[in-house]
Design a protein around this motif. Sequence first.
Motif, PDB file in Angstrom:
ATOM      1  N   LYS A  41      18.229  15.453 -13.390  1.00 27.95           N
ATOM      2  CA  LYS A  41      17.292  15.317 -14.518  1.00 27.95           C
ATOM      3  C   LYS A  41      16.344  14.143 -14.266  1.00 27.95           C
ATOM      4  CE  LYS A  41      20.699  12.451 -16.921  1.00 27.95           C
ATOM      5  NZ  LYS A  41      21.763  12.441 -17.924  1.00 27.95           N
ATOM      6  N   PHE A  45      16.440  11.241 -11.330  1.00 26.58           N
ATOM      7  CA  PHE A  45      16.533   9.812 -11.675  1.00 26.58           C
ATOM      8  C   PHE A  45      15.415   9.025 -10.978  1.00 26.58           C
ATOM      9  CE2 PHE A  45      21.058   9.042 -13.415  1.00 26.58           C
ATOM     10  CZ  PHE A  45      21.272  10.386 -13.728  1.00 26.58           C
ATOM     11  N   TRP A  87      20.279  21.604 -20.380  1.00 27.16           N
ATOM     12  CA  TRP A  87      21.126  21.339 -21.547  1.00 27.16           C
ATOM     13  C   TRP A  87      20.456  20.755 -22.783  1.00 27.16           C
ATOM     14  CZ3 TRP A  87      23.623  18.789 -17.024  1.00 27.16           C
ATOM     15  CH2 TRP A  87      23.208  17.484 -16.831  1.00 27.16           C
ATOM     16  N   TRP A 169      31.819  22.994 -22.342  1.00 29.05           N
ATOM     17  CA  TRP A 169      31.660  21.640 -21.797  1.00 29.05           C
ATOM     18  C   TRP A 169      31.446  20.600 -22.864  1.00 29.05           C
ATOM     19  CZ3 TRP A 169      26.781  18.899 -20.364  1.00 29.05           C
ATOM     20  CH2 TRP A 169      25.656  19.417 -21.029  1.00 29.05           C
ATOM     21  N   HIS A 171      30.569  15.892 -23.121  1.00 27.65           N
ATOM     22  CA  HIS A 171      30.104  14.707 -22.383  1.00 27.65           C
ATOM     23  C   HIS A 171      30.884  13.493 -22.871  1.00 27.65           C
ATOM     24  CE1 HIS A 171      27.403  12.591 -19.783  1.00 27.65           C
ATOM     25  NE2 HIS A 171      26.566  12.145 -20.697  1.00 27.65           N
ATOM     26  N   ASN A 211      31.376  12.741 -15.805  1.00 30.91           N
ATOM     27  CA  ASN A 211      30.158  12.167 -15.221  1.00 30.91           C
ATOM     28  C   ASN A 211      30.540  11.459 -13.910  1.00 30.91           C
ATOM     29  OD1 ASN A 211      31.592  10.000 -16.150  1.00 30.91           O
ATOM     30  ND2 ASN A 211      30.050   9.274 -17.583  1.00 30.91           N
ATOM     31  N   SER A 212      29.673  10.581 -13.420  1.00 29.49           N
ATOM     32  CA  SER A 212      29.964   9.918 -12.124  1.00 29.49           C
ATOM     33  C   SER A 212      31.270   9.147 -12.151  1.00 29.49           C
ATOM     34  CB  SER A 212      28.839   8.932 -11.752  1.00 29.49           C
ATOM     35  OG  SER A 212      27.645   9.588 -11.497  1.00 29.49           O
ATOM     36  N   ARG A 227      30.052  16.507 -13.028  1.00 27.79           N
ATOM     37  CA  ARG A 227      28.598  16.344 -13.137  1.00 27.79           C
ATOM     38  C   ARG A 227      28.159  14.913 -12.811  1.00 27.79           C
ATOM     39  NH1 ARG A 227      29.919  18.115 -18.331  1.00 27.79           N
ATOM     40  NH2 ARG A 227      29.093  16.120 -19.087  1.00 27.79           N
ATOM     41  N   PRO A 228      28.242  14.488 -11.549  1.00 25.74           N
ATOM     42  CA  PRO A 228      27.778  13.138 -11.227  1.00 25.74           C
ATOM     43  C   PRO A 228      26.258  13.024 -11.267  1.00 25.74           C
ATOM     44  CG  PRO A 228      28.415  14.277  -9.222  1.00 25.74           C
ATOM     45  CD  PRO A 228      28.775  15.190 -10.366  1.00 25.74           C
ATOM     46  N   GLY A 229      25.771  11.916 -11.808  1.00 20.46           N
ATOM     47  CA  GLY A 229      24.343  11.608 -11.822  1.00 20.46           C
ATOM     48  C   GLY A 229      24.080  10.321 -11.059  1.00 20.46           C
ATOM     49  N   ILE A 230      24.208   9.197 -11.754  1.00 20.41           N
ATOM     50  CA  ILE A 230      23.779   7.900 -11.210  1.00 20.41           C
ATOM     51  C   ILE A 230      24.418   7.586  -9.849  1.00 20.41           C
ATOM     52  CG2 ILE A 230      25.557   6.550 -12.478  1.00 20.41           C
ATOM     53  CD1 ILE A 230      21.889   5.443 -11.938  1.00 20.41           C
TER      54      ILE A 230
END
Length: 388
Positions: A41, A45, A87, A169, A171, A211-212, A227-230
């Motif tokens: 997203k 980043f 989402w 799902w 968060h 998440n991460s 769902r890893p991001g950072i």
Amino acid sequence: MSIEATITTPHARAVIDLQAVAHNTALFAAHTKAAVMAVVKADGFGHGARQVATAALASGAGWLGVTTCAEALHLRLGGITAPILSWMHHPEEDFSAALLAEVDLSVSSSAHLRSIARNAATLRVTANVHLKVDTGLRRNGARPAEWQELVREARDLERAGHVRVRGVWSHLISGTDPAGGQVRSQIALFDEAVDLARDAGLRPELRHLANSVATLAAPDTHYELVRPGIGLYGVEPHPERAFGLRGAMTLRARLILVKRVPAGCGVSYEHDYVTSRDSTLALVPLGYADGLPWAAARRGEVWIAGRRFPVAGQIAMDQFVVDLGDAPARMGDEVVVFGPGAEGEPTVTEWARWARTVPHEIVTGVGPRVSRHYVHATTQQPGELSRA
Ligand SMILES: *Cc1c(COP(=O)(O)O)cnc(C)c1O
């Protein structure tokens, strides 16, 4: 010089190491048996969604996560065919393009579900949806009290062929405490929601919550998909532990002016900074419009010729000054604002601390005047900038 060459001549560049993204993706994949959704997203980043997605998909990710249908469609237009989940939606938005592009859609309310089903029925396609339950974050997601009604309605629409509930799902509340009691209670609420969905006759094959930081440190949140991001971008998400992630973005510029000033000299707006001795001041062509936080001025440091030097005075919209003391410097010398930290240069995490913000805001804030350059190898050192 042509106009085109002039408009692409960068004052400053963000060098994105896709090898680092690949390494980080593989590291997440090695921490779980679940499938990995690379969260790209906000233009990955700030790193470039298509480039990051391509690197992540080649290194262990099977899914992509984005916030909006527009972000998903940009990836499809970029030739990416992997499964994508989007989402955040307005209930009445037109989902047609996303449905035709086979983008999975998150659903947080009956209004969203009906609207998506209506669009799918018109197009004679089946919408793949992931029902989102609010297990405590209180942002997106259906409240537990609405959940039973939502799963019943989804079951009816699934039987009618308009939707297929592929996922359930939620968060997590905390990005920093993956083992805390809050996570335990979110897991319990999540499992209850999944049971209710199954009782209603749904068969979601993908449950996802992590998440991460939870992917690295809370295995019981993994289910079938993480769902890893950072962390993909190399920021260590855990407050106490480092997992070997590698920073993907190096923000570089060139000194565009160097001047010698006497002791007692006020620098930049309001003269918040005064030189304590005869000093060499260097001008860096990056400011808060480029994502350098104004709030970091009193604490910020940059890396020039293998050493750290302090930001002198306020960071302006387009520029800031560095106090080099008696260190030699010339116009055109390179400055590294942040990088992976391997050589001692400041990191995204340090800039976030100096600005009293989160690392996410630093990387997503790097502005459109900063050109992105992609390198695939790790041979380039933070101290060098090709003159290409
Ligand atoms: C941003 C986001 C993520 C990634 O979280 P990180 O803490 O950056 O790993 C995962 N899921 C959702 C819903 C998100 O919005």
